[in-house]
Scaffold this active site. Structure first.
Site, short mmCIF file in Angstrom:
data_model
loop_
_atom_site.label_atom_id
_atom_site.label_comp_id
_atom_site.label_asym_id
_atom_site.label_seq_id
_atom_site.Cartn_x
_atom_site.Cartn_y
_atom_site.Cartn_z
CE LYS A 99 -4.68 1.60 -0.39
NZ LYS A 99 -4.30 0.43 -0.38
CB SER A 108 -4.23 1.60 4.13
OG SER A 108 -3.49 0.93 2.84
CB SER A 161 -0.96 0.12 0.91
OG SER A 161 -2.08 -0.80 1.05
#
Length: 446
Positions: A120, A176, A117
């Site tokens: 991101k 997240s 993640s």
């Protein structure tokens, strides 16, 4: 050998053994020379563990400096510089000065690994400018949430419910939430367009180790990034006021399900960055101001963080620690930050964080070609240090790479990060309250 001779030999060995142990390896107690990497001798268990770990490629990118393309640890210690922490098990890591771009030390920084993640950050850096109205609302459809990977981290977005753009970004940064990423992706006209824009933005930043397949960082064949690239991406993102605000928000209220005739309830969401919020066994890191953590089966734990101390701001990225230590990715990041602050001004940089292509004359990467090789007549210094120019010269110096509008950024839950006219300029400070929580970390995607 007679019994008397055997006895004499045993006595002699017993007398000599303590001397041999006390003497130890000749290099272990020698003073560290400038430019040397000092490490304690490895135990047999450590050697066995190292043999089990995958080996980095011998041929990696040298964007940012030739030394950054070499496997292993790169650091050039000067007089009075502390040695690197021993307790580092990550496959790849990097410590860099956020303002000058100088890479203070690295370990396989261009190793292409699954990012989880932390990807991101690229999603946000690419799409944040496209949704300028934070109060814009979106009614979520079934198509918006289609294709979520099994076990995805979620913020709790529901079909047939409306959310503001700000709600969705809080879901991305704090929890997240892959569901929030999917909704924003659909608002951006779909997966293909979003992935294409993310890959194009990575290329513009010269994050050339990065290839995006899934905007949320969920494990996908061929989806890779590197500690170097994630640090470049974080540096770019932290130039955006909204990015800084979301990344440094410890907790926020998130909309629940709207019911007819009743006021819509909210529930609290907390940032999964444990160096920001703390957790049992780990304290919030002094001066932390973001940015993003991740964890998937294939990637292991990943983390990129930014912190300020005495007017100096450092970026650190840690990827896939092998240590069984609880919260290893955060603890290793904290050790590297501690080392970086103590070592600043006492080490020769081993490379640099390059500027975006658009900030370089003739769209040429800093130092020459995209591979990092020097252009004719522009050979790199032997140290591999940063070629930082004055503001406005387009070399990756602070005037181009980190010019940010000033102001005071008030963070949710009483955390305040002061941002000056040129982030992160001397005199900035971070005032924090410490938090501890037993909340589980949802950022785990099988």
């Amino acid at each position: 050998m007679s019994a008397s001779n055997r006895t004499a030999a045993a006595v002699a060995a017993a007398l000599l053994l303590p001397l041999a142990i006390a003497a130890g390896p000749a290099h272990a107690d020698e003073p560290v020379k400038p430019g040397a990497v000092s490490k304690a001798p490895e135990t047999e268990k450590e050697k066995e563990k190292k043999e089990e770990q995958p080996k980095p490629p011998q041929d990696m990118s040298s964007v940012g400096g030739v030394l950054l393309g070499l496997p292993g640890t790169q650091v050039k210690l000067g007089t009075g510089a502390p040695v690197l922490p021993k307790e580092l098990s990550a496959r790849s890591w990097i410590v860099a000065d956020a303002e000058s771009g100088a890479v203070l030390a690295s370990h396989n920084p261009h190793w292409r690994l699954a990012p989880a993640s932390t990807l991101k950050m690229l999603f946000a850096d690419t799409l944040l400018p496209k949704f300028k109205d934070k109060k814009q609302t979106h009614l979520v459809t079934a198509a918006d949430l289609a294709g979520l990977g099994e076990g995805s981290s979620l913020v709790g977005i529901k079909e047939k419910q409306s959310y503001t753009v700000r709600d969705l970004w809080l879901g991305v940064f704090l929890r997240s939430g892959n569901d929030a990423v999917h909704v924003l992706t659909q608002m951006n006209q779909g997966l293909t367009k979003t992935v294409g824009e993310m890959n194009a933005h990575a290329a513009e930043l010269q994050a050339l180790d990065t290839h995006v397949k899934s905007p949320d960082g969920y494990d996908a064949p061929g989806q890779v990034s590197s500690a170097y690239d994630l640090t470049l991406i974080a540096r770019s993102g932290m130039q955006k006021a909204e990015f800084r605000e979301y990344a440094a928000t410890p907790r926020a209220a998130f909309p629940g399900e709207a019911k007819p005739g009743k006021k819509r309830e909210t529930f609290e969401i907390q940032n999964t960055n444990r160096l920001l919020t703390g957790d049992f066994g780990i304290a919030p890191y002094p001066g932390i101001a973001g940015v993003k953590n991740g964890n998937t089966t294939h990637a292991g734990a990943t983390f990129t963080g930014v912190a300020e101390r005495n007017g100096r701001v450092l970026l650190v990225t840690v990827m896939n620690p092998s240590s069984k230590e609880q919260h290893a990715v955060y603890k290793e990041a904290a050790r590297l930050l501690d080392w970086g602050f103590a070592a600043s001004g006492k080490v020769t940089p081993v490379g640099e964080l390059v500027a975006p292509k658009s900030a370089v004359p003739s769209a040429r990467p800093v130092g020459g070609t995209e591979s990092g090789a020097p252009a004719p007549g522009k050979e790199r210094p032997e140290t591999g240090g940063p070629a930082v120019a004055a503001a406005g010269e387009g070399s990756g110096g602070v005037g181009i790479a980190l010019a940010i509008a000033g102001g005071v950024l008030v963070l949710v839950a009483a955390a305040v990060f002061l941002v000056n006219r040129r982030w992160p300029a001397a005199g900035g400070a971070v005032r924090r309250r410490r938090y501890r929580t037993a909340a589980p970390d949802p950022d785990v995607n099988p």
